[in-house]
Write an enzyme that holds these catalytic residues in place. Structure first.
Site, PDB file in Angstrom:
ATOM      1  N   LYS A  65      23.724  -8.253  73.724  1.00  0.00           N
ATOM      2  CA  LYS A  65      22.999  -8.907  74.426  1.00  0.00           C
ATOM      3  C   LYS A  65      22.176  -9.994  73.573  1.00  0.00           C
ATOM      4  O   LYS A  65      22.087 -11.287  73.677  1.00  0.00           O
ATOM      5  CB  LYS A  65      21.922  -8.325  75.467  1.00  0.00           C
ATOM      6  CG  LYS A  65      21.031  -9.292  76.171  1.00  0.00           C
ATOM      7  CD  LYS A  65      19.913  -8.249  76.896  1.00  0.00           C
ATOM      8  CE  LYS A  65      18.819  -7.927  75.740  1.00  0.00           C
ATOM      9  NZ  LYS A  65      17.813  -7.282  76.599  1.00  0.00           N
ATOM     10  N   ASP A 115      20.579  -9.168  80.929  1.00  0.00           N
ATOM     11  CA  ASP A 115      19.485  -8.094  80.596  1.00  0.00           C
ATOM     12  C   ASP A 115      19.134  -7.576  82.026  1.00  0.00           C
ATOM     13  O   ASP A 115      20.010  -7.892  82.973  1.00  0.00           O
ATOM     14  CB  ASP A 115      18.009  -8.904  79.991  1.00  0.00           C
ATOM     15  CG  ASP A 115      17.333  -9.968  81.047  1.00  0.00           C
ATOM     16  OD1 ASP A 115      18.183 -10.250  82.035  1.00  0.00           O
ATOM     17  OD2 ASP A 115      16.321 -10.258  80.813  1.00  0.00           O
TER      18      ASP A 115
END
Length: 218
Positions: free
Chosen positions: A120, A138
């Site tokens: 991420k 997320d």
């Protein structure tokens, strides 16, 4: 969600916010990398408060190494997991100095090898710093993808792959910004604010949340 609906979904979000950006404050690519590492399990607002003074002093990996782990902790001690994060930031800074000439590599596979940098984080850096068509999933994007039907999936990677497959070309660079902001301010975890959502008619979430009733005057 149908292809035409997906296009319209992004079109409306893009119309409302033509130039979406991360809410993390930074001055260069290295500071962006540090800010994203610090933002794990923390709010952007909290990270920005902690890095305001830090980034006034530290703009390069070498300066971070010179500051040292103890010095860094003093700046970020208001952020959750600051001990581990400080250790990772110093370690990744040392690697950048030693192996990359003090520069942040524009390669996701290389980024994820750095301490404290997951997929991420690497996706955020690739997108924000280098304009790559990456999708940093997320908790907000995971929720929006599943709740709306835009990119359903049981894992973060599944949602990311779904977004990669279905997001139309005009919206690929800005997509993760639009989705995270939508999840943060409208499609909230506990009570999505469907009454003011610009894409409520395209969304599969049911039942829609009604607008709160106005408080009666005392």
């Amino acid at each position: 969600m149908r292809r035409a609906d997906i296009f319209e979904f992004y079109r409306r979000l893009a119309e409302l916010n033509p130039s979406p950006e991360t809410e993390l404050a930074y001055g260069n690519t290295y500071q962006l990398l540090v800010a994203v590492v610090l933002s794990a399990q923390a709010t952007d607002v909290g990270v920005n408060k902690a890095t305001r003074r830090l980034f006034a002093e530290v703009t390069t990996p070498q300066q971070m190494v010179d500051l040292g782990e103890a010095g860094l902790k003093e700046h970020i001690k208001t952020i959750g997991l600051f001990n581990r994060k400080a250790k990772n930031v110093i370690a990744l800074s040392e690697i950048l100095v030693r192996d990359h000439g003090g520069e942040v590599p524009a390669d996701r596979d290389t980024l994820v090898e750095l301490p404290g940098v997951g997929r991420k984080t690497a996706n955020v850096v690739m997108n924000c710093a280098f304009g790559a068509e990456t999708f940093a999933v997320d908790t907000h994007i995971f929720r929006v993808g599943n709740r709306t039907g835009l990119a359903p999936g049981k894992t973060v990677l599944t949602v990311e792959k779904a977004l990669e497959k279905t997001t139309p070309a005009p919206f690929r660079v800005g997509a993760h910004h639009w989705l995270i902001l939508h999840g943060r301010y409208i499609c909230k975890a506990r009570t999505p604010e469907c009454w003011r959502c610009p894409v409520d008619d395209l969304c599969r979430f049911k039942p829609k949340t009604a607008a709160p009733k106005a408080k009666r005057a005392a």
